[in-house]
Design a protein around this motif. Sequence first.
Motif, PDB file in Angstrom:
ATOM      1  N   ARG A 131       0.837  -1.210   0.000  1.00  9.31           N
ATOM      2  CA  ARG A 131       0.000   0.000   0.000  1.00  9.31           C
ATOM      3  C   ARG A 131       0.860   1.243   0.000  1.00  9.31           C
ATOM      4  NH1 ARG A 131      -5.512  -1.200   1.885  1.00  9.31           N
ATOM      5  NH2 ARG A 131      -5.707   0.690   3.091  1.00  9.31           N
TER       6      ARG A 131
ATOM      7  N   ARG B  30     -19.112 -11.629  -6.189  1.00  9.93           N
ATOM      8  CA  ARG B  30     -17.707 -11.271  -6.030  1.00  9.93           C
ATOM      9  C   ARG B  30     -16.768 -12.388  -6.478  1.00  9.93           C
ATOM     10  NH1 ARG B  30     -16.075  -6.639  -3.567  1.00  9.93           N
ATOM     11  NH2 ARG B  30     -17.854  -5.418  -2.871  1.00  9.93           N
ATOM     12  N   GLY B  36      -7.300 -10.579  -1.504  1.00 11.73           N
ATOM     13  CA  GLY B  36      -8.201  -9.438  -1.417  1.00 11.73           C
ATOM     14  C   GLY B  36      -9.128  -9.537  -0.213  1.00 11.73           C
ATOM     15  N   ILE B  37      -9.574 -10.766   0.054  1.00 14.73           N
ATOM     16  CA  ILE B  37     -10.459 -10.992   1.194  1.00 14.73           C
ATOM     17  C   ILE B  37      -9.708 -10.707   2.505  1.00 14.73           C
ATOM     18  CG2 ILE B  37     -11.659 -12.835   2.465  1.00 14.73           C
ATOM     19  CD1 ILE B  37     -12.270 -13.974  -0.473  1.00 14.73           C
ATOM     20  N   SER B  39      -6.958  -8.842   2.814  1.00 15.29           N
ATOM     21  CA  SER B  39      -6.612  -7.421   2.833  1.00 15.29           C
ATOM     22  C   SER B  39      -7.799  -6.580   3.289  1.00 15.29           C
ATOM     23  CB  SER B  39      -6.163  -7.009   1.426  1.00 15.29           C
ATOM     24  OG  SER B  39      -5.958  -5.637   1.353  1.00 15.29           O
ATOM     25  N   GLY B  40      -8.995  -6.939   2.817  1.00 19.74           N
ATOM     26  CA  GLY B  40     -10.198  -6.205   3.195  1.00 19.74           C
ATOM     27  C   GLY B  40     -10.455  -6.256   4.690  1.00 19.74           C
ATOM     28  N   GLU B  45     -11.701  -2.210   5.310  1.00 20.34           N
ATOM     29  CA  GLU B  45     -12.141  -1.285   4.255  1.00 20.34           C
ATOM     30  C   GLU B  45     -13.669  -1.140   4.245  1.00 20.34           C
ATOM     31  OE1 GLU B  45     -10.173  -3.487   1.298  1.00 20.34           O
ATOM     32  OE2 GLU B  45      -8.299  -2.398   1.456  1.00 20.34           O
ATOM     33  N   GLU B  49     -18.112  -3.942   3.481  1.00 17.59           N
ATOM     34  CA  GLU B  49     -17.130  -4.779   2.806  1.00 17.59           C
ATOM     35  C   GLU B  49     -16.435  -5.708   3.794  1.00 17.59           C
ATOM     36  OE1 GLU B  49     -16.430  -4.698  -0.758  1.00 17.59           O
ATOM     37  OE2 GLU B  49     -18.435  -4.006  -0.284  1.00 17.59           O
ATOM     38  N   LEU B  50     -16.346  -5.272   5.033  1.00 16.43           N
ATOM     39  CA  LEU B  50     -15.641  -6.051   6.058  1.00 16.43           C
ATOM     40  C   LEU B  50     -16.420  -7.298   6.450  1.00 16.43           C
ATOM     41  CD1 LEU B  50     -13.264  -6.154   8.098  1.00 16.43           C
ATOM     42  CD2 LEU B  50     -14.712  -4.871   9.677  1.00 16.43           C
ATOM     43  N   ARG B  53     -16.403 -10.469   4.169  1.00 19.86           N
ATOM     44  CA  ARG B  53     -15.046 -11.031   4.089  1.00 19.86           C
ATOM     45  C   ARG B  53     -14.702 -11.744   5.397  1.00 19.86           C
ATOM     46  NH1 ARG B  53     -13.576  -5.985   0.893  1.00 19.86           N
ATOM     47  NH2 ARG B  53     -12.959  -6.756  -1.150  1.00 19.86           N
ATOM     48  N   SER B  98      -0.568  -8.114  -3.679  1.00 17.99           N
ATOM     49  CA  SER B  98      -1.239  -6.823  -3.655  1.00 17.99           C
ATOM     50  C   SER B  98      -0.892  -6.020  -4.913  1.00 17.99           C
ATOM     51  CB  SER B  98      -0.828  -6.062  -2.396  1.00 17.99           C
ATOM     52  OG  SER B  98      -1.413  -4.781  -2.394  1.00 17.99           O
TER      53      SER B  98
END
Lengths: 145, 143
Positions: A131, B30, B36-37, B39-40, B45, B49-50, B53, B98
């Motif tokens: 990031r 999705r 991504g899951i 990271s969320g 985020e 969205e949280l 996930r 990422s």
Amino acid sequence: MKLLFAVLTGMVFGAGITLSGMINPAKVLNFLDIAGTWDASLIFVMGGAVMVTFVGYRLVWRRSAPLFAGGFQVPGSTVIDSRLVGGSALFGIGWGIAGFCPGAAIPALGTGRWEVILFLAAVGVGLALARLAKGLPLFPRKAEA
Amino acid sequence: METAFTPFASLGGGALIGLAAVLLMLGLGRIFGATGILSGVVFAEGREELSWRAALILGMVLVPGLMFLTTGRWPQIDVPVSPAMIVIGGIVVGFGASLGSGCTSGHGVCGLSRLSRRSIVAVPVFMGTAAITVFIIRHVVGG
């Protein structure tokens, strides 16, 4: 309902990772070790997963919307840039060093093994660094064609 | 360390992984990308969205315990690398996935199934660098 559906979906995924042997880094590393103690099993994991997903996605997309959301959110980008290639190359290097990938390590976390906790903590550090790095001109994002 | 060739269990497990990807598309629309899951959830985020996930991760994490309760056995996990390699590998995996917008599940399973141009590039790249890395570690440095 939506969250219960997500929990059950996660369980199906975890069962797949466990049954397939992807959960075991020794098996993953042997799949990658073509010149040594090669174990071809993971070709079957990938093959089984892609066959089911390829057909299943096309059946699902006949619907106008998902069950619990307003629409399908599918990435539309087709840009091949240094960020995609460099990031993927790095991902492979890390996978080859540790033998775990995130999809295998998350279900493995349920065993409480310290190696898995250590790996996922390190992945978190890597995500945070990425990031930061995305703000630098190291891997400029190519504009959408 | 040798591991047994398990084509049938692996094909069946792979089919379940695919089924999970299809279910997530059916239910929430999705892509099933583990990085991504994760990271969320790590970076929280947004609440909407949280939650889904976190629910997916909960489902995944429950599996080894349920397996132990039903069969009396834990999944076999052998980690033939040092703690330093786990840490370095993990950081590089997180950073790379990422930057490259995907990992084995996101690009490998979902992306290839969508015939995504980006995934068709990403998968051979990470499979290739992973195999080269293992070759160097096991046969050049370690050999």
